[in-house]
Design a protein around this motif. Structure first.
Motif, PDB file in Angstrom:
ATOM      1  N   ALA A 110       5.556   0.864 -12.858  1.00  0.00           N
ATOM      2  CA  ALA A 110       5.037   0.868 -11.654  1.00  0.00           C
ATOM      3  C   ALA A 110       5.078  -0.647 -11.120  1.00  0.00           C
ATOM      4  N   GLN A 111       5.029  -0.611  -9.659  1.00  0.00           N
ATOM      5  CA  GLN A 111       5.208  -2.069  -9.090  1.00  0.00           C
ATOM      6  C   GLN A 111       4.172  -1.993  -7.892  1.00  0.00           C
ATOM      7  N   PRO A 112       3.760  -3.291  -7.559  1.00  0.00           N
ATOM      8  CA  PRO A 112       2.807  -3.448  -6.525  1.00  0.00           C
ATOM      9  C   PRO A 112       2.993  -2.486  -5.203  1.00  0.00           C
ATOM     10  N   GLY A 113       4.449  -2.416  -4.697  1.00  0.00           N
ATOM     11  CA  GLY A 113       4.706  -1.639  -3.700  1.00  0.00           C
ATOM     12  C   GLY A 113       4.288  -0.002  -3.725  1.00  0.00           C
ATOM     13  N   ASP A 114       4.232   0.294  -5.080  1.00  0.00           N
ATOM     14  CA  ASP A 114       3.763   1.696  -5.431  1.00  0.00           C
ATOM     15  C   ASP A 114       2.184   2.063  -5.000  1.00  0.00           C
ATOM     16  N   THR A 115       1.527   0.968  -4.648  1.00  0.00           N
ATOM     17  CA  THR A 115       0.006   1.037  -4.138  1.00  0.00           C
ATOM     18  C   THR A 115      -0.091   1.905  -3.032  1.00  0.00           C
ATOM     19  N   GLY A 116      -1.044   2.967  -2.951  1.00  0.00           N
ATOM     20  CA  GLY A 116      -1.144   3.829  -2.059  1.00  0.00           C
ATOM     21  C   GLY A 116      -2.077   5.008  -2.157  1.00  0.00           C
ATOM     22  N   LEU A 117      -2.326   5.829  -1.613  1.00  0.00           N
ATOM     23  CA  LEU A 117      -2.959   7.093  -1.735  1.00  0.00           C
ATOM     24  C   LEU A 117      -1.845   8.151  -1.965  1.00  0.00           C
ATOM     25  N   TYR A 118      -1.847   8.892  -3.024  1.00  0.00           N
ATOM     26  CA  TYR A 118      -0.712  10.113  -3.312  1.00  0.00           C
ATOM     27  C   TYR A 118      -1.503  11.404  -3.143  1.00  0.00           C
ATOM     28  N   LEU A 119      -1.193  12.188  -2.393  1.00  0.00           N
ATOM     29  CA  LEU A 119      -1.545  13.401  -2.008  1.00  0.00           C
ATOM     30  C   LEU A 119      -0.753  14.560  -2.176  1.00  0.00           C
TER      31      LEU A 119
END
Lengths: 114, 112
Positions: free
Chosen positions: A79-88
Motif C-alpha cells: 500500500a501507498q499513501p495515494g491509496d488512502t480513501g474510502l472504499y465501497l
C-alpha cells in the motif's frame, strides 16, 4: 437492513504493508462493483466483477468475486499513501432488488501512513 | 468534461424549510439516482429514475420528492427539512443497469 457488510470499517497501516477488505452478504448478486472515494468528491468506479470466482487485477489491487456471488474481497499489495480513501463495495440485483439498483456496503476508510 | 453537476454544494437550512437539490448530466445517460451518505452507513438510495418519465423509491424515500425534468436533469426536493436529513447527497447517472455509476461531487446539507 444492510444487505452488504464490509469489514473492517477502519484500516490504518504503514506504507508497504498489504491489506484485504471484505464485502459479505447472505444474498446472491448478479454483479458487484468496487468504488473509491476521496474527501469532497464522489465515488469513482475501480472494477466490476460479474462471474462467480472471477479475479481481476488493477496494478497493485486484486479483486475477487466469491464462487457463490455472495461475497467479494479487495486486496492491496504494498500500500501507498495515494491509496488512502474510502472504499465501497456495491452489489446489483441482490435480495430481490431490481437489477438496476445498487446496494452499497458501509465502506472501509483506509489510511496509509508514509 | 462536466459529467454530473450538482447544485448547491453546501446549504444550511432551518427545520421546516424547503429546498431543491439540482442535478444535471451531460453523458446522455438513461438512469439517474439520488443517494445520501452518512458516516458508517455507506450510500443509501433515496429515489431513482430508470429512464426519462419514470421515478421509483429507493431505501429511504420518506421526506423527499423527485422530478425527472428531462433526460439530463433529476432534482431532489425536501418539502419540510428535518435534522435527520443532515447528510451529504450524491446524484449519479449511468447508461445501463449494470454499468458504471458516475457521481457528482456531492451536496452537503445541514438542517438546524
Amino acid at each position: 437492513t444492510q444487505l452488504l457488510e464490509q469489514s473492517p470499517q477502519f484500516l490504518s497501516i504503514q506504507e508497504g504493508e498489504n491489506l484485504t477488505v471484505y464485502c459479505n452478504s447472505s444474498s446472491v448478486f448478479s454483479s458487484l462493483q468496487w468504488y473509491r472515494q476521496e474527501p469532497g468528491e464522489g465515488p469513482v468506479l475501480l472494477v466490476t466483477v460479474v462471474t462467480g470466482g472471477e479475479v481481476k487485477k488493477l496494478k497493485r489491487l486484486t479483486f475477487q468475486f466469491g464462487d457463490a456471488r455472495k461475497d467479494s474481497s479487495l486486496h492491496i499489495t504494498a500500500a501507498q499513501p495515494g491509496d488512502t480513501g474510502l472504499y465501497l463495495c456495491a452489489g446489483a440485483g441482490g435480495g430481490g432488488t431490481s437489477y438496476g439498483k445498487l446496494t452499497f456496503g458501509q465502506g472501509t476508510i483506509l489510511t496509509v501512513h508514509p | 468534461n462536466a459529467g454530473v453537476t450538482q447544485t448547491p454544494k453546501f446549504q444550511v437550512l432551518k427545520t421546516g424549510q424547503s429546498m431543491t437539490l439540482q442535478c444535471a448530466q451531460d453523458m446522455n445517460h438513461n438512469s439517474m439516482y439520488w443517494y445520501r451518505q452518512d458516516p458508517g452507513m455507506g450510500l443509501r438510495l433515496i429515489y431513482y429514475s430508470a429512464s426519462e418519465g419514470t421515478t421509483d423509491k429507493g431505501e429511504v424515500p420518506n421526506g423527499y420528492n423527485v422530478s425527472r425534468l428531462n433526460k439530463r436533469e433529476f432534482s431532489l426536493r425536501l418539502e419540510s427539512a428535518a435534522p435527520s436529513q443532515t447528510s451529504v447527497y450524491f446524484c449519479a447517472s449511468r447508461e445501463i443497469a449494470a454499468g458504471e455509476l458516475f457521481f457528482g461531487e456531492g451536496s452537503r446539507l445541514t438542517v438546524l
